[in-house]
Write a protein that holds these residues in place. Structure first.
Motif, PDB file in Angstrom:
ATOM      1  N   MET A 146      31.383 -17.026 -25.895  1.00  0.00           N
ATOM      2  CA  MET A 146      31.003 -18.504 -26.197  1.00  0.00           C
ATOM      3  C   MET A 146      32.400 -18.992 -26.689  1.00  0.00           C
ATOM      4  O   MET A 146      32.664 -20.184 -26.348  1.00  0.00           O
ATOM      5  CB  MET A 146      29.937 -18.535 -27.316  1.00  0.00           C
ATOM      6  N   GLY A 147      33.260 -18.246 -27.237  1.00  0.00           N
ATOM      7  CA  GLY A 147      34.478 -18.616 -27.509  1.00  0.00           C
ATOM      8  C   GLY A 147      35.469 -19.201 -26.474  1.00  0.00           C
ATOM      9  O   GLY A 147      36.066 -20.107 -26.525  1.00  0.00           O
ATOM     10  N   LEU A 148      35.405 -18.378 -25.373  1.00  0.00           N
ATOM     11  CA  LEU A 148      36.201 -18.621 -23.999  1.00  0.00           C
ATOM     12  C   LEU A 148      35.396 -19.769 -23.432  1.00  0.00           C
ATOM     13  O   LEU A 148      36.532 -20.644 -22.905  1.00  0.00           O
ATOM     14  CB  LEU A 148      35.994 -17.666 -23.019  1.00  0.00           C
ATOM     15  N   LEU A 149      34.228 -20.136 -23.447  1.00  0.00           N
ATOM     16  CA  LEU A 149      33.493 -21.284 -22.834  1.00  0.00           C
ATOM     17  C   LEU A 149      34.127 -22.428 -23.671  1.00  0.00           C
ATOM     18  O   LEU A 149      34.350 -23.499 -22.939  1.00  0.00           O
ATOM     19  CB  LEU A 149      32.085 -21.120 -22.902  1.00  0.00           C
ATOM     20  N   LEU A 150      34.059 -22.493 -25.199  1.00  0.00           N
ATOM     21  CA  LEU A 150      34.620 -23.606 -26.000  1.00  0.00           C
ATOM     22  C   LEU A 150      35.767 -23.855 -25.617  1.00  0.00           C
ATOM     23  O   LEU A 150      36.429 -25.089 -25.619  1.00  0.00           O
ATOM     24  CB  LEU A 150      34.187 -23.224 -27.389  1.00  0.00           C
ATOM     25  N   MET A 151      36.728 -22.769 -25.570  1.00  0.00           N
ATOM     26  CA  MET A 151      38.196 -22.921 -25.344  1.00  0.00           C
ATOM     27  C   MET A 151      38.360 -23.817 -23.921  1.00  0.00           C
ATOM     28  O   MET A 151      39.333 -24.835 -24.053  1.00  0.00           O
ATOM     29  CB  MET A 151      38.783 -21.895 -25.304  1.00  0.00           C
ATOM     30  N   TRP A 152      37.740 -23.284 -22.870  1.00  0.00           N
ATOM     31  CA  TRP A 152      38.078 -24.021 -21.685  1.00  0.00           C
ATOM     32  C   TRP A 152      37.332 -25.429 -21.638  1.00  0.00           C
ATOM     33  O   TRP A 152      38.088 -26.336 -21.033  1.00  0.00           O
ATOM     34  CB  TRP A 152      37.030 -23.294 -20.555  1.00  0.00           C
ATOM     35  N   LEU A 153      36.163 -25.688 -22.255  1.00  0.00           N
ATOM     36  CA  LEU A 153      35.779 -27.186 -22.243  1.00  0.00           C
ATOM     37  C   LEU A 153      36.562 -28.046 -23.267  1.00  0.00           C
ATOM     38  O   LEU A 153      36.854 -29.091 -22.857  1.00  0.00           O
ATOM     39  CB  LEU A 153      34.197 -27.083 -22.761  1.00  0.00           C
ATOM     40  N   PHE A 154      36.656 -27.733 -24.590  1.00  0.00           N
ATOM     41  CA  PHE A 154      37.263 -28.664 -25.438  1.00  0.00           C
ATOM     42  C   PHE A 154      38.765 -28.679 -25.565  1.00  0.00           C
ATOM     43  O   PHE A 154      39.381 -29.537 -26.018  1.00  0.00           O
ATOM     44  CB  PHE A 154      36.727 -28.317 -26.783  1.00  0.00           C
ATOM     45  N   ALA A 155      39.528 -27.440 -25.007  1.00  0.00           N
ATOM     46  CA  ALA A 155      41.177 -27.379 -25.120  1.00  0.00           C
ATOM     47  C   ALA A 155      41.344 -27.656 -23.810  1.00  0.00           C
ATOM     48  O   ALA A 155      42.401 -28.409 -23.722  1.00  0.00           O
ATOM     49  CB  ALA A 155      41.268 -25.928 -25.518  1.00  0.00           C
ATOM     50  N   LEU A 156      40.997 -27.140 -22.630  1.00  0.00           N
ATOM     51  CA  LEU A 156      41.577 -27.273 -21.272  1.00  0.00           C
ATOM     52  C   LEU A 156      41.147 -28.473 -20.677  1.00  0.00           C
ATOM     53  O   LEU A 156      41.750 -29.237 -20.099  1.00  0.00           O
ATOM     54  CB  LEU A 156      41.412 -25.885 -20.268  1.00  0.00           C
ATOM     55  N   PHE A 158      38.796 -31.194 -21.999  1.00  0.00           N
ATOM     56  CA  PHE A 158      38.955 -32.526 -22.738  1.00  0.00           C
ATOM     57  C   PHE A 158      40.346 -32.513 -23.503  1.00  0.00           C
ATOM     58  O   PHE A 158      40.499 -33.736 -24.065  1.00  0.00           O
ATOM     59  CB  PHE A 158      37.655 -32.731 -23.471  1.00  0.00           C
ATOM     60  N   LYS A 159      40.959 -31.547 -23.534  1.00  0.00           N
ATOM     61  CA  LYS A 159      42.284 -31.551 -24.393  1.00  0.00           C
ATOM     62  C   LYS A 159      42.093 -32.155 -26.036  1.00  0.00           C
ATOM     63  O   LYS A 159      42.877 -32.941 -26.406  1.00  0.00           O
ATOM     64  CB  LYS A 159      43.231 -32.092 -23.787  1.00  0.00           C
ATOM     65  N   LEU A 160      41.035 -31.963 -26.493  1.00  0.00           N
ATOM     66  CA  LEU A 160      40.584 -32.459 -27.903  1.00  0.00           C
ATOM     67  C   LEU A 160      41.223 -31.514 -28.947  1.00  0.00           C
ATOM     68  O   LEU A 160      41.611 -31.892 -29.908  1.00  0.00           O
ATOM     69  CB  LEU A 160      39.018 -32.456 -27.873  1.00  0.00           C
ATOM     70  N   LEU A 161      41.191 -30.128 -28.548  1.00  0.00           N
ATOM     71  CA  LEU A 161      41.358 -29.226 -29.633  1.00  0.00           C
ATOM     72  C   LEU A 161      42.364 -28.096 -29.341  1.00  0.00           C
ATOM     73  O   LEU A 161      42.252 -27.778 -28.137  1.00  0.00           O
ATOM     74  CB  LEU A 161      40.013 -28.388 -30.301  1.00  0.00           C
TER      75      LEU A 161
END
Length: 309
Positions: A146-156, A158-161
């Motif tokens: 789940m951490g890798l999925l969130l990292m891909w979605l919100f960091a890579l 959407f570039k939000l976090l």
């Protein structure tokens, strides 16, 4: 008071286990201390280090000396860097872990209580069925995935976090969400089941007969009684959140106590491993004691049981 006195032998047991685990391991700590500092472990060098570490003395004397140092907050120096003490390394790493665990705990409380209550109130509705499906998926999914999925979605995407580091509070959002998901799934199910059990008890029937509004019965009676049965699990989740950060901290590169522990295990830094075991054991005992005190305060009927211990 008896409950308080029981913690003393428990604390001594933890110190004995922490000391014994790193004493009876197959590899020689003196040889390990030489190898991690890139020194050739000759017989003379090993013997010299053994004397320096006090390993030439009998086990009980070493344990007594180690306990004496512990009472003076001295757990020795790290094998990896002799200039750094174990206490200093733990103190340096602990704030990042506590910050992560604090945010995760807040997310668990804010999300799991209302969803668990609503899922029980609207039992077998579409809302309840969807929540149960999400809980099932969240329980089965490993948090690192789940951490890798969130990292891909919100960091890579959407570039939000940010994806790594701990230099601002933004760095803790994704790790805290990742860490809290399994606990949210657990407590939603726990609170829902506790609410459903309470709904079947006689006091709810009599409150309905007296014509008290449903919203009042739910908020003033059912939620309060259900949380009392869940508070022990919620309290213990604080320790589990801190202990469970070692995977999350490595994924998000947070310099916390979990990452320090993994690094110490790979480098066979035994004083640091001892310190980690000791800290987690003490934390478990003291949090358990505080949760028991809170439970007695919230439900005075438990005082009789506590006195009977």
């Amino acid at each position: 008071m008896k409950r308080l006195f029981l913690t003393i032998p428990m604390l001594f047991s933890i110190t004995f286990i922490a000391f014994s685990l790193t004493t009876f391991i197959p590899s020689d700590p003196a040889e390990v201390a030489l190898r991690v500092n890139e020194i050739i472990p000759t017989a003379e060098a090993i013997e010299e280090i053994r004397i320096e570490l006090g390993m030439d003395k009998p086990f009980l004397i070493r344990y007594a000396n180690w306990l004496n140092d512990l009472f003076h907050l001295d757990l020795g120096n790290s094998y990896i860097n002799n200039n750094r003490t174990v206490i200093g390394e733990i103190a340096r790493s602990l704030p990042a872990t506590l910050t992560l665990a604090f945010f995760a705990f807040i997310i668990v409380i804010v999300v799991s209580i209302p969803i668990g209550v609503l899922s029980a109130v609207y039992k077998d509705s579409y809302f309840d069925k969807i929540i149960r499906l999400i809980v099932f998926i969240a329980t089965a999914m490993p948090n690192y995935w789940m951490g890798l999925l969130l990292m891909w979605l919100f960091a890579l995407e959407f570039k939000l976090l940010p994806t790594s580091g701990a230099t601002s509070l933004l760095h803790f959002i994704l790790p805290a969400i990742t860490l809290s998901l399994n606990f949210i799934a657990l407590y939603v199910r726990l609170i829902r089941n506790s609410m459903l059990d309470k709904m079947k008890e006689d006091f709810v029937f009599y409150l309905n007969v007296r014509g008290i509004k449903q919203i009042s019965i739910i908020l003033k009676h059912l939620v309060k009684n259900s949380l009392q049965t869940s508070i022990n699990a919620l309290g213990m989740s604080i320790v589990l959140l801190i202990a469970g950060t070692f995977v999350i901290e490595n994924i998000f590169a947070i310099p916390g106590i979990g990452r320090l522990c993994i690094s110490s295990i790979f480098n066979r830094d035994y004083p640091m491993i001892q310190g980690y075991i000791l800290m987690m054991g003490f934390l478990f005992v003291f949090v358990n004691l505080i949760v028991d005190i809170i439970q007695v305060y919230l439900d005075p009927r438990l005082k009789k049981g506590v006195k009977g211990l």
